[in-house]
Design an enzyme around this catalytic site. Structure first.
Site, mmCIF file in Angstrom:
data_model
loop_
_atom_site.group_PDB
_atom_site.id
_atom_site.type_symbol
_atom_site.label_atom_id
_atom_site.label_comp_id
_atom_site.label_asym_id
_atom_site.label_seq_id
_atom_site.Cartn_x
_atom_site.Cartn_y
_atom_site.Cartn_z
ATOM 1 N N TYR A 105 0.842 -0.965 0.069
ATOM 2 C CA TYR A 105 0.111 -0.018 -0.113
ATOM 3 C C TYR A 105 0.950 1.230 0.022
ATOM 4 O O TYR A 105 1.902 1.335 0.775
ATOM 5 C CB TYR A 105 -0.903 -0.067 1.217
ATOM 6 C CG TYR A 105 -1.787 1.145 1.501
ATOM 7 C CD1 TYR A 105 -2.920 1.586 0.779
ATOM 8 C CD2 TYR A 105 -1.105 2.253 2.263
ATOM 9 C CE1 TYR A 105 -3.701 2.440 0.977
ATOM 10 C CE2 TYR A 105 -1.955 3.615 2.275
ATOM 11 C CZ TYR A 105 -3.063 3.566 1.938
ATOM 12 O OH TYR A 105 -3.686 4.875 1.624
ATOM 13 N N GLU A 193 -3.676 7.602 -4.144
ATOM 14 C CA GLU A 193 -3.348 6.267 -3.406
ATOM 15 C C GLU A 193 -3.094 5.267 -4.465
ATOM 16 O O GLU A 193 -3.850 5.302 -5.457
ATOM 17 C CB GLU A 193 -4.484 5.941 -2.548
ATOM 18 C CG GLU A 193 -4.363 4.677 -1.902
ATOM 19 C CD GLU A 193 -5.963 4.457 -1.089
ATOM 20 O OE1 GLU A 193 -5.996 4.955 0.021
ATOM 21 O OE2 GLU A 193 -6.596 3.943 -1.712
#
Ligand code: GDP
Ligand code: MN
Length: 408
Positions: A105, A193
């Site tokens: 992530y 993101e």
């Protein structure tokens, strides 16, 4: 403003980030064609992904793998037209499917308290990241970028080490992390993101090598910065925008819907915040933040009232207009007309200060408005009015409970 994944991918690629090629399709046949052409370029399988502005597409069945044109067509047919959190899928992205070894992530957000861009990374990327963040916040690594110098090499390398990346991937990782910060600055983002950032196996003549690839991309642009990015503004997806938000934007009204019962119409953002604070102090809950902008133009007052009354949770309205040069009696006439034009009515408390405010209050009292001299008094009256049977009558007429809102 949220961007669709395919737009975000293009902007990240423009900063040099490793983004696999992809195609956009709006029919199952186009999905099959895209699969054929990607496979001709060497893809073993393809991934077909719903293009909607909500997260959790994978869990909702909006991301599927296919190993042939026929499978791709079937996956396309299944995803196109499906509903994800209330949004109908009209487009899909088709990309070569990566052989994922690990899902990481990586994101960048604005940390307002630190007044810096915050880069976050986790070794446990993928569809469970929200759960990881909730249950084990220390599994999320953090580094603040310097306002002028960006993310330092040592910070990026520290993240790479803590993520347990192989040595050869540390430099590429640092470039990706810095690329996110560069994207934040170039495109005035609130958030960028990449989840998952895939550590993927790429086939070679004599086996395979590892590579980092951005397999998903989410970006939101700071609404206040859109004026200097007409090219990004043009990417706005009007079909997916909340109709109320859209109406507010088109009327030039700043509107943020909240969960309370007292609608607020105020001119000036600071005054609107104060009004919300006073409603809370008086024991109530604001149903919205709303700033009709400078002055108090009658058409905006009418539009604001329409927006507020469209929210079935609203049981009373507080109008707080700081007139200044604006004439209070004109505002009063505007309010009376605006109220008369609505299909729904709730108790309305008004406080107007400025030129001709006495006249304004007299006109309004005659027209069944509750008037107040001070803001404290206005807040108290609005809170009391929201608790009257009037509000509950509307509730019994089927206006409540409110439908739960889809989260992003
Ligand atoms: P999201 O659920 O909306 O965040 O959509 P993502 O694009 O992140 O996809 C969800 C999940 O699908 C990922 O976490 C992966 O596990 C899987 N996925 C996405 N792209 C690929 C791919 O190219 N190859 C493989 N094997 N899995 C993928
Ligand atoms: Mn994702």
């Amino acid at each position: 403003m949220k961007l669709q994944e395919h737009h975000a991918r293009r902007l990240l690629a423009a900063q040099g980030l490793p983004i696999p090629p992809s195609r956009l399709a709006i029919t199952a046949d186009e999905v099959a064609e895209a699969a054929v052409s990607l496979m001709a370029e060497g893809a073993e399988r393809v991934v077909i992904k719903a293009q909607v502005l909500v997260g959790g597409r994978g869990k909702a069945g909006g991301v599927r793998l296919a190993a042939s044109a026929e499978e791709a067509r079937a996956a396309g047919a299944a995803i196109l037209g499906m509903s994800i959190k209330g949004i109908t899928v009209r487009r899909v992205l088709v990309a070569p499917a990566a052989r994922i070894v690990r899902e990481l992530y990586l994101s960048a957000v604005i940390d307002r308290a630190a007044r810096r861009i915050l880069v976050m990374a986790s070794a446990e990327g993928g569809v469970e990241i929200e759960e990881v963040a909730r249950s084990r916040p220390d599994a999320i690594l953090r580094a603040h970028a310097h306002p002028h110098l960006g993310l330092f090499d040592f910070q990026a390398r520290r993240l790479a080490l803590d993520l347990d990346l192989p040595n050869e991937q540390q430099r590429p990782f640092a470039l990706i992390a810095k690329g996110l910060v560069a994207t934040m600055l170039t495109d005035d983002c609130d958030l960028v993101e990449v989840n998952p950032l895939g550590l993927v196996e790429v086939p070679t003549a004599d086996g395979a090598r590892l590579e980092l690839q951005c397999l998903d991309a989410k970006m939101t642009i700071d609404d206040s910065a859109l004026a200097r990015h007409p090219d990004l503004e043009a990417l706005r997806d009007l079909d997916e925008e909340d109709p109320t938000d859209r109406a507010a934007r088109e009327e030039g009204i700043s509107y943020v819907r909240l969960d309370g019962t007292i609608g607020c119409i105020v001119n000036g953002a600071g005054l609107a915040m104060t009004t919300m604070d006073l409603i809370k102090r008086a024991g109530g809950e604001p149903a919205n933040f709303l700033d009709i902008g400078g002055g108090a133009r009658a058409d905006r007052v009418e539009a604001a009232l329409r927006l507020i009354l469209a929210d079935p949770g609203v049981e009373a309205v507080l109008v707080n207009i700081f007139g200044g040069i604006t004439r209070g009696d004109e505002v009063a006439h505007g309010l009376i007309a605006a109220r008369g034009a609505q299909a729904r009515d709730v108790p309305m408390v008004v406080r107007i200060v400025g030129t001709n405010s006495d006249e304004a209050h007299r006109l309004l009292s005659d027209a069944r408005f509750i008037t107040a001299e001070s803001l404290d008094e206005a807040a108290e009256r609005a809170v009391a009015a929201a608790r009257q049977p009037f509000g509950r009558a509307a509730a019994l007429a089927g206006m409540r409970p409110r439908a739960p809102e889809a989260s992003a």
